[in-house]
Write an enzyme that holds these catalytic residues in place. Structure first.
Site, PDB file in Angstrom:
ATOM      1  N   HIS A 173       0.848  -1.276  -0.004  1.00  0.00           N
ATOM      2  CA  HIS A 173      -0.051   0.079  -0.076  1.00  0.00           C
ATOM      3  C   HIS A 173       1.067   1.263   0.067  1.00  0.00           C
ATOM      4  O   HIS A 173       0.496   2.231  -0.348  1.00  0.00           O
ATOM      5  CB  HIS A 173      -1.181   0.038   1.125  1.00  0.00           C
ATOM      6  CG  HIS A 173      -0.321   0.206   2.566  1.00  0.00           C
ATOM      7  ND1 HIS A 173       0.478  -0.694   3.280  1.00  0.00           N
ATOM      8  CD2 HIS A 173      -0.198   1.303   3.294  1.00  0.00           C
ATOM      9  CE1 HIS A 173       1.043  -0.047   4.316  1.00  0.00           C
ATOM     10  NE2 HIS A 173       0.401   0.990   4.300  1.00  0.00           N
ATOM     11  N   LYS A 179       9.556  -2.583   3.382  1.00  0.00           N
ATOM     12  CA  LYS A 179      10.482  -2.415   4.427  1.00  0.00           C
ATOM     13  C   LYS A 179      10.640  -3.539   5.435  1.00  0.00           C
ATOM     14  O   LYS A 179       9.639  -3.863   6.134  1.00  0.00           O
ATOM     15  CB  LYS A 179      10.724  -1.038   5.193  1.00  0.00           C
ATOM     16  CG  LYS A 179      11.767  -0.657   5.789  1.00  0.00           C
ATOM     17  CD  LYS A 179      12.777   0.072   5.091  1.00  0.00           C
ATOM     18  CE  LYS A 179      14.200   0.196   5.592  1.00  0.00           C
ATOM     19  NZ  LYS A 179      14.775  -1.062   5.879  1.00  0.00           N
ATOM     20  N   LYS A 197       3.536  -1.927  12.000  1.00  0.00           N
ATOM     21  CA  LYS A 197       4.562  -1.137  12.747  1.00  0.00           C
ATOM     22  C   LYS A 197       4.785   0.240  12.139  1.00  0.00           C
ATOM     23  O   LYS A 197       4.825   1.322  12.603  1.00  0.00           O
ATOM     24  CB  LYS A 197       5.927  -1.695  12.903  1.00  0.00           C
ATOM     25  CG  LYS A 197       6.944  -1.406  13.472  1.00  0.00           C
ATOM     26  CD  LYS A 197       8.264  -1.947  13.419  1.00  0.00           C
ATOM     27  CE  LYS A 197       8.133  -3.572  14.120  1.00  0.00           C
ATOM     28  NZ  LYS A 197       9.647  -4.296  14.246  1.00  0.00           N
ATOM     29  N   LYS A 208       9.854  -8.898   5.305  1.00  0.00           N
ATOM     30  CA  LYS A 208      10.838  -9.330   5.913  1.00  0.00           C
ATOM     31  C   LYS A 208      11.636 -10.592   5.312  1.00  0.00           C
ATOM     32  O   LYS A 208      10.868 -11.180   4.364  1.00  0.00           O
ATOM     33  CB  LYS A 208       9.965  -9.984   7.302  1.00  0.00           C
ATOM     34  CG  LYS A 208      11.143 -10.279   8.457  1.00  0.00           C
ATOM     35  CD  LYS A 208      11.156  -9.002   9.244  1.00  0.00           C
ATOM     36  CE  LYS A 208      11.860  -9.042  10.357  1.00  0.00           C
ATOM     37  NZ  LYS A 208      11.560  -8.003  11.013  1.00  0.00           N
ATOM     38  N   SER A 264      15.804   3.717  10.155  1.00  0.00           N
ATOM     39  CA  SER A 264      16.088   3.317   8.775  1.00  0.00           C
ATOM     40  C   SER A 264      15.473   4.211   7.836  1.00  0.00           C
ATOM     41  O   SER A 264      15.948   4.504   6.744  1.00  0.00           O
ATOM     42  CB  SER A 264      15.485   1.848   8.550  1.00  0.00           C
ATOM     43  OG  SER A 264      16.440   0.781   9.080  1.00  0.00           O
TER      44      SER A 264
END
Ligand code: GLU
Length: 477
Positions: free
Chosen positions: A70, A75, A99, A111, A368
């Protein structure tokens, strides 16, 4: 009507995350179709490749899961562990989506996992595995600064990220933003100051913020404020170590530390740096002189007397088997998924507060995001304005001194004048993110009396934001 029971689910980690999601979804008003789309893992890539070892060839199993596009890029870290499996990577990718949404980091969740115990491989073998893993991702378009941006996770760090960056960069000559293909890189290789400690620092800020709300602390029988609170930390890896370090810096007392070899405890406090030194020298936290008690079974360490428990190791550490023996009033989830849904429910019922993983450990991905921005800007934060700010401050101070007839001491002067360094800007952005998001989650909980815990509130906030993104993409009417 809202059902206050979270469906118990012994199926697996991804099902647990979905159970949390479904429970929270009742408090939103999105269509079932949209909720299904948000919940699903969009792309699951399981692949194998051979590497040459001294005694022959070994086939390595690896995954990259992109949970939600979306927002782009997606990430999330890459886990190097023997325990890695598809269910775990899917669960962790989904958690990354929620998150990022809750802390307003504009990424989808992803991931990766490589099923190896890094300790069983030489440096050259680890480099070969990491570079080959990266090449496989490049072949399938599963990596890139605008596509999917990996980062460190359990078992990986700056070294692995620099191999990934170098491989991607080599295979994409002339791509200006190539180094934004991965974060958590060493500072000398286009990383950012403060990334390594960011997750732990974020955990400490989140805990401090929670403890600072007097009304909530009175409700669970704790005095407000972090000062003097007794903390047990599980895990002395990057997240656990930095959580302990900053919690101690903010005034808490680290009374217990658990690692896989056992646990140590001292009600008067442990010196974390000394424990780390002892472990480096002896290979174990056991036998540490400053401990008053030690336990060969690590899990017993979690059950000792304390105010705050920080599980910062792996998932599924607090379950129905041990939750009744946990004495902490607050659990700050440094790890992803350390509390099972049923244990979380039981802990909340007995009057505890869980600061949920998807918010509590979001400091890593927040910084990050700053690193990725730095890589796209091609300039370090503070480089353009540090001196400009110093000059403006100096002029202002000189004017005030002239007008008031009082001079600042040289120390006061340099403190007021000083422009910000990259590290100061990163830490300021991290602190702002963690504090603002905590209150955002707490407000959602306060607005609906049926929402019984911060995890559900955090999920509600995330689901709403992701739903808006889908609507903005024009996919949903
Ligand atoms: N692996 C970390 C996490 O679970 C960091 C992810 C990132 O920086 O992209 O949040």
């Amino acid at each position: 009507m809202a059902d206050n029971k979270i469906a118990p689910n012994a199926n697996g980690f991804f099902d647990d995350v979905c159970a949390f999601f479904d429970h929270a979804a009742q408090f939103t008003n999105h269509s079932p179709g949209l909720l299904d789309q948000i919940k699903a893992c969009n792309s699951v890539y399981h692949f194998q490749f051979p590497i040459r070892k001294q005694n022959g060839v070994e086939v390595i199993h690896a995954w990259r899961v992109e949970h939600s596009q979306h927002m782009s890029p997606t990430k999330g870290g890459i886990r190097y562990s023997e325990m890695v499996n598809q269910d775990e990577v899917m669960a962790l990718a989904a958690l990354m989506t929620y998150k990022c949404a809750i802390v307003n980091v504009p990424f989808g969740g992803a991931k990766g996992g490589i099923k190896i115990n890094p300790k069983n491989y030489s440096l050259t073998e680890l480099e070969n595995i990491t570079r080959r893993y990266t090449v496989e991702l490049i072949k399938k378009n599963f990596i890139g600064p605008a596509i999917d941006v990996p980062a460190p996770d359990y078992g990986s760090g700056e070294r692995e990220m620099s191999w990934i960056a170098d491989t991607y960069n080599t295979m994409n000559p002339g791509q200006l933003d190539a180094l934004g293909c991965v974060t958590g890189k060493p500072l000398a290789l286009h990383g950012i100051a403060g990334r390594k400690e960011a997750t732990g620092r974020g955990v400490a800020i989140a805990t401090r913020e929670c403890l600072n709300v007097a009304e909530d602390m009175h409700a669970i029988g704790l005095s407000p404020g972090l000062a003097g609170k007794r903390v047990i930390v599980q895990g002395l890896g990057n997240v656990g170590y930095h959580s302990a370090k900053y919690l101690a810096e903010f005034g808490a007392s680290i009374v217990g530390i658990c690692e896989y070899e056992g646990a140590i405890y001292n009600p008067d406090g442990l010196d974390v740096e000394e424990v780390v030194k002892h472990r480096k020298e002896t290979g174990s936290i056991l036998g540490f002189q400053g401990a008053k008690e030690e336990f060969k079974v690590s899990a017993i360490g979690l059950e000792q007397d304390c105010d705050i428990l920080v599980p910062a190791a792996l998932e599924n550490q607090i379950t129905l088997h041990n939750v009744d023996r946990i004495k902490a009033k607050v659990i700050a989830e440094g790890a992803n998924g350390p509390t099972s849904p049923e244990a979380g429910e039981a802990f909340t019922r007995k009057g505890g507060i869980i600061i949920p993983d998807m918010y509590c450990n979001a400091g890593g991905v927040t910084v990050s995001y700053f690193e990725w921005l730095k890589n796209l800007y091609h300039v370090a934060f503070g480089r353009m304005d540090k001196r400009y700010e110093e000059t403006s401050n100096r002029n202002l101070i000189s004017m005030i001194e002239k007008m008031t007839g009082t001079d600042l001491t040289p120390e006061q002067r340099s403190m007021v004048i000083k422009g910000p360094t990259e590290l100061e800007l990163v830490n300021s952005g991290l602190e702002e993110t963690m504090i603002r998001s905590y209150h955002e989650i707490r407000e959602i909980k306060l607005r609906n009396s049926k929402i019984e815990d911060l995890r559900t509130a955090a999920f509600v906030g995330s689901i709403d934001k992701i739903a808006i993104s889908y609507m903005n993409l024009g996919i949903w009417p």
